[in-house]
Design a protein around this motif. Sequence first.
Motif, PDB file in Angstrom:
ATOM      1  N   SER A  26       0.829  -1.196   0.000  1.00  0.00           N
ATOM      2  CA  SER A  26       0.000   0.000   0.000  1.00  0.00           C
ATOM      3  C   SER A  26       0.871   1.256   0.000  1.00  0.00           C
ATOM      4  CB  SER A  26      -0.914   0.000   1.227  1.00  0.00           C
ATOM      5  OG  SER A  26      -1.727   1.149   1.264  1.00  0.00           O
ATOM      6  N   ASP A  27       0.363   2.299  -0.607  1.00  0.00           N
ATOM      7  CA  ASP A  27       1.070   3.573  -0.666  1.00  0.00           C
ATOM      8  C   ASP A  27       0.939   4.268   0.682  1.00  0.00           C
ATOM      9  OD1 ASP A  27       2.430   5.763  -1.577  1.00  0.00           O
ATOM     10  OD2 ASP A  27       0.792   6.548  -2.807  1.00  0.00           O
ATOM     11  N   SER A  28       2.060   4.464   1.372  1.00  0.00           N
ATOM     12  CA  SER A  28       2.014   5.043   2.705  1.00  0.00           C
ATOM     13  C   SER A  28       3.186   5.989   2.913  1.00  0.00           C
ATOM     14  CB  SER A  28       2.034   3.948   3.781  1.00  0.00           C
ATOM     15  OG  SER A  28       3.226   3.197   3.699  1.00  0.00           O
ATOM     16  N   LEU A  29       3.017   6.898   3.882  1.00  0.00           N
ATOM     17  CA  LEU A  29       4.062   7.848   4.233  1.00  0.00           C
ATOM     18  C   LEU A  29       4.055   8.016   5.739  1.00  0.00           C
ATOM     19  CD1 LEU A  29       6.177  10.038   3.399  1.00  0.00           C
ATOM     20  CD2 LEU A  29       4.267  11.664   3.350  1.00  0.00           C
ATOM     21  N   ALA A  30       5.220   7.867   6.360  1.00  0.00           N
ATOM     22  CA  ALA A  30       5.348   8.000   7.808  1.00  0.00           C
ATOM     23  C   ALA A  30       5.991   9.338   8.141  1.00  0.00           C
ATOM     24  CB  ALA A  30       6.190   6.867   8.376  1.00  0.00           C
ATOM     25  N   VAL A  31       5.270  10.152   8.910  1.00  0.00           N
ATOM     26  CA  VAL A  31       5.784  11.445   9.368  1.00  0.00           C
ATOM     27  C   VAL A  31       6.163  11.305  10.836  1.00  0.00           C
ATOM     28  CG1 VAL A  31       5.250  13.889   9.703  1.00  0.00           C
ATOM     29  CG2 VAL A  31       4.291  12.657   7.742  1.00  0.00           C
ATOM     30  N   LEU A  32       7.309  11.866  11.207  1.00  0.00           N
ATOM     31  CA  LEU A  32       7.748  11.818  12.600  1.00  0.00           C
ATOM     32  C   LEU A  32       8.747  12.919  12.866  1.00  0.00           C
ATOM     33  CD1 LEU A  32      10.513   9.164  13.237  1.00  0.00           C
ATOM     34  CD2 LEU A  32       9.786   9.786  10.930  1.00  0.00           C
ATOM     35  N   PRO A  33       8.837  13.400  14.119  1.00  0.00           N
ATOM     36  CA  PRO A  33       9.916  14.312  14.487  1.00  0.00           C
ATOM     37  C   PRO A  33      11.203  13.519  14.673  1.00  0.00           C
ATOM     38  CG  PRO A  33       8.497  13.891  16.377  1.00  0.00           C
ATOM     39  CD  PRO A  33       7.885  13.176  15.220  1.00  0.00           C
ATOM     40  N   LEU A  34      12.314  14.027  14.155  1.00  0.00           N
ATOM     41  CA  LEU A  34      13.563  13.263  14.224  1.00  0.00           C
ATOM     42  C   LEU A  34      14.754  14.196  14.129  1.00  0.00           C
ATOM     43  CD1 LEU A  34      14.906  10.426  14.244  1.00  0.00           C
ATOM     44  CD2 LEU A  34      14.822  10.484  11.750  1.00  0.00           C
ATOM     45  N   ASP A  35      15.678  14.035  15.070  1.00  0.00           N
ATOM     46  CA  ASP A  35      16.949  14.751  15.025  1.00  0.00           C
ATOM     47  C   ASP A  35      17.797  14.135  13.919  1.00  0.00           C
ATOM     48  OD1 ASP A  35      19.612  15.667  15.516  1.00  0.00           O
ATOM     49  OD2 ASP A  35      19.101  16.024  17.617  1.00  0.00           O
ATOM     50  N   PRO A  36      18.309  14.923  12.980  1.00  0.00           N
ATOM     51  CA  PRO A  36      19.116  14.360  11.893  1.00  0.00           C
ATOM     52  C   PRO A  36      20.315  13.549  12.379  1.00  0.00           C
ATOM     53  CG  PRO A  36      18.537  16.637  11.416  1.00  0.00           C
ATOM     54  CD  PRO A  36      18.109  16.377  12.821  1.00  0.00           C
ATOM     55  N   ALA A  37      20.803  13.844  13.593  1.00  0.00           N
ATOM     56  CA  ALA A  37      21.966  13.121  14.121  1.00  0.00           C
ATOM     57  C   ALA A  37      21.571  11.917  14.965  1.00  0.00           C
ATOM     58  CB  ALA A  37      22.814  14.078  14.972  1.00  0.00           C
ATOM     59  N   ASP A  38      20.310  11.637  15.082  1.00  0.00           N
ATOM     60  CA  ASP A  38      19.838  10.543  15.940  1.00  0.00           C
ATOM     61  C   ASP A  38      20.148   9.189  15.299  1.00  0.00           C
ATOM     62  OD1 ASP A  38      18.382   8.744  17.506  1.00  0.00           O
ATOM     63  OD2 ASP A  38      16.694  10.108  17.744  1.00  0.00           O
ATOM     64  N   PRO A  39      20.770   8.259  16.033  1.00  0.00           N
ATOM     65  CA  PRO A  39      21.015   6.916  15.492  1.00  0.00           C
ATOM     66  C   PRO A  39      19.734   6.193  15.081  1.00  0.00           C
ATOM     67  CG  PRO A  39      22.291   7.270  17.505  1.00  0.00           C
ATOM     68  CD  PRO A  39      21.353   8.430  17.383  1.00  0.00           C
ATOM     69  N   PHE A  40      18.594   6.620  15.600  1.00  0.00           N
ATOM     70  CA  PHE A  40      17.322   6.028  15.209  1.00  0.00           C
ATOM     71  C   PHE A  40      17.104   6.133  13.701  1.00  0.00           C
ATOM     72  CE2 PHE A  40      12.711   6.368  14.504  1.00  0.00           C
ATOM     73  CZ  PHE A  40      12.259   5.220  15.138  1.00  0.00           C
ATOM     74  N   ALA A  41      17.695   7.162  13.088  1.00  0.00           N
ATOM     75  CA  ALA A  41      17.523   7.341  11.647  1.00  0.00           C
ATOM     76  C   ALA A  41      18.038   6.135  10.872  1.00  0.00           C
ATOM     77  CB  ALA A  41      18.235   8.613  11.187  1.00  0.00           C
ATOM     78  N   ALA A  42      19.120   5.515  11.353  1.00  0.00           N
ATOM     79  CA  ALA A  42      19.671   4.345  10.669  1.00  0.00           C
ATOM     80  C   ALA A  42      18.717   3.157  10.768  1.00  0.00           C
ATOM     81  CB  ALA A  42      21.032   3.984  11.249  1.00  0.00           C
TER      82      ALA A  42
ATOM     83  N   GLU B 298      14.112   0.062   7.417  1.00  0.00           N
ATOM     84  CA  GLU B 298      12.737  -0.374   7.177  1.00  0.00           C
ATOM     85  C   GLU B 298      12.283  -0.097   5.744  1.00  0.00           C
ATOM     86  OE1 GLU B 298      11.071  -2.050   9.264  1.00  0.00           O
ATOM     87  OE2 GLU B 298      12.165  -1.740  11.139  1.00  0.00           O
ATOM     88  N   ASP B 299      13.028   0.728   5.021  1.00  0.00           N
ATOM     89  CA  ASP B 299      12.716   1.048   3.626  1.00  0.00           C
ATOM     90  C   ASP B 299      11.338   1.684   3.475  1.00  0.00           C
ATOM     91  OD1 ASP B 299      13.349   1.166   0.903  1.00  0.00           O
ATOM     92  OD2 ASP B 299      12.318  -0.717   0.473  1.00  0.00           O
ATOM     93  N   LEU B 300      10.983   2.522   4.442  1.00  0.00           N
ATOM     94  CA  LEU B 300       9.705   3.216   4.382  1.00  0.00           C
ATOM     95  C   LEU B 300       9.860   4.566   3.684  1.00  0.00           C
ATOM     96  CD1 LEU B 300       8.421   2.769   8.051  1.00  0.00           C
ATOM     97  CD2 LEU B 300       7.737   1.441   6.049  1.00  0.00           C
ATOM     98  N   ASP B 301       8.752   5.068   3.154  1.00  0.00           N
ATOM     99  CA  ASP B 301       8.714   6.467   2.728  1.00  0.00           C
ATOM    100  C   ASP B 301       8.501   7.293   3.983  1.00  0.00           C
ATOM    101  OD1 ASP B 301       9.072   5.954   0.030  1.00  0.00           O
ATOM    102  OD2 ASP B 301       6.927   5.708  -0.339  1.00  0.00           O
ATOM    103  N   VAL B 302       9.435   8.182   4.277  1.00  0.00           N
ATOM    104  CA  VAL B 302       9.445   8.911   5.545  1.00  0.00           C
ATOM    105  C   VAL B 302       9.577  10.396   5.279  1.00  0.00           C
ATOM    106  CG1 VAL B 302      10.750   9.309   7.667  1.00  0.00           C
ATOM    107  CG2 VAL B 302      10.428   6.980   6.834  1.00  0.00           C
ATOM    108  N   ARG B 303       8.887  11.183   6.079  1.00  0.00           N
ATOM    109  CA  ARG B 303       9.085  12.635   6.091  1.00  0.00           C
ATOM    110  C   ARG B 303       9.415  13.016   7.528  1.00  0.00           C
ATOM    111  NH1 ARG B 303       7.073  17.228   3.321  1.00  0.00           N
ATOM    112  NH2 ARG B 303       8.236  19.005   4.173  1.00  0.00           N
ATOM    113  N   ALA B 304      10.654  13.396   7.769  1.00  0.00           N
ATOM    114  CA  ALA B 304      11.107  13.735   9.115  1.00  0.00           C
ATOM    115  C   ALA B 304      10.979  15.234   9.352  1.00  0.00           C
ATOM    116  CB  ALA B 304      12.548  13.295   9.315  1.00  0.00           C
ATOM    117  N   VAL B 305      10.463  15.593  10.522  1.00  0.00           N
ATOM    118  CA  VAL B 305      10.392  16.984  10.958  1.00  0.00           C
ATOM    119  C   VAL B 305      11.579  17.213  11.885  1.00  0.00           C
ATOM    120  CG1 VAL B 305       9.001  18.735  12.108  1.00  0.00           C
ATOM    121  CG2 VAL B 305       7.878  16.872  10.844  1.00  0.00           C
ATOM    122  N   PRO B 306      12.546  18.061  11.519  1.00  0.00           N
ATOM    123  CA  PRO B 306      13.761  18.204  12.336  1.00  0.00           C
ATOM    124  C   PRO B 306      13.472  18.719  13.744  1.00  0.00           C
ATOM    125  CG  PRO B 306      14.066  19.160  10.149  1.00  0.00           C
ATOM    126  CD  PRO B 306      12.607  18.879  10.297  1.00  0.00           C
ATOM    127  N   VAL B 307      13.996  18.017  14.740  1.00  0.00           N
ATOM    128  CA  VAL B 307      13.937  18.429  16.144  1.00  0.00           C
ATOM    129  C   VAL B 307      15.292  18.114  16.759  1.00  0.00           C
ATOM    130  CG1 VAL B 307      11.443  18.063  16.359  1.00  0.00           C
ATOM    131  CG2 VAL B 307      13.021  16.186  16.892  1.00  0.00           C
TER     132      VAL B 307
END
Length: 319
Positions: free
Chosen positions: A55-71, A76-85
Amino acid sequence: MDRMIVTLTVHPSLDRTISIDAPLRVGEVQTASAVREDAGGKGINVARVLHASGSDSLAVLPLDPADPFAAALAAEDLDVRAVPVRGRTRANIAVTDPAGETTKINLPGVALSSADLDDVIDVVAECARDAQWLVLAGSLAPGLPDDAYVCIIRAVRERLGHEAPRIAVDTSGAALRAVVADGRPDLIKPNDEELADLLGAALPAADTLAEAVHLAARGLVPATVGAALVTLGGDGAVFVSDRGAWAATPPPTRVRSTVGAGDSSLAGFLLADSRGADPAASLVSAIRYGSAAAALDGTQAPTPTDLPTADVPVRELHH
């Protein structure tokens, strides 16, 4: 063709699932038999299931660009839109025994400011313009007011007008109470305990849990919410809307982990609904996806090949 489903996770987590070979013994030393880590949070879990099902999906979340969570999220190979925090994503720890009994410890996450919330609203409204559903899922991040989801719902509807998607909310406690009081969501997805907490009273007396949930949900649908999908664990789920109410029970399932099963149920429901299924068929899809998730380790996203093929009985509920 599927229209996009957008999810928002304002309190994401690195889900660390620890499997043990015997029931948890508090105060004692036990050895783990397996450990896995998944990029999680309720909205991300929903997006992972949708993605795994094509299914066509997009995950939005707040994320620090330096956060190891980004890796972990990138894996997960998701389409993601991160809001910088600024700040590091929390970890959630789940300990699961051979019977599937799960003990969870959720750590606090990144605190968000009112300016961060404004940024999240801007991104969500932009991403939701062509979406069929917007899913607001999970607990609120520290620093956000109880009505943060209400603010997001109002902003999306005001900015997008007739182009606004239907909005599903999966949260609990004060955040859910605020949404039901002032947000008029199209769908809520509590479990039976969260529903009772929302109502501030025990579920009504009835012959079955499904019937009790139906009676309780009728006080909300359609007066303050469009519909309710109430998950009941091993007892299945109930769907209540202005078109009627249905209960479904799961096929026999060897439970390995209940973490993320409710998220998978919501994803299964939305997946079927977005493809034109009727309420009963969408409820069956919710049950299949929730059961599949419970049969997998950790918060793995079930795929169509993981779904149980046994019959899922559905019955219509009446007043």
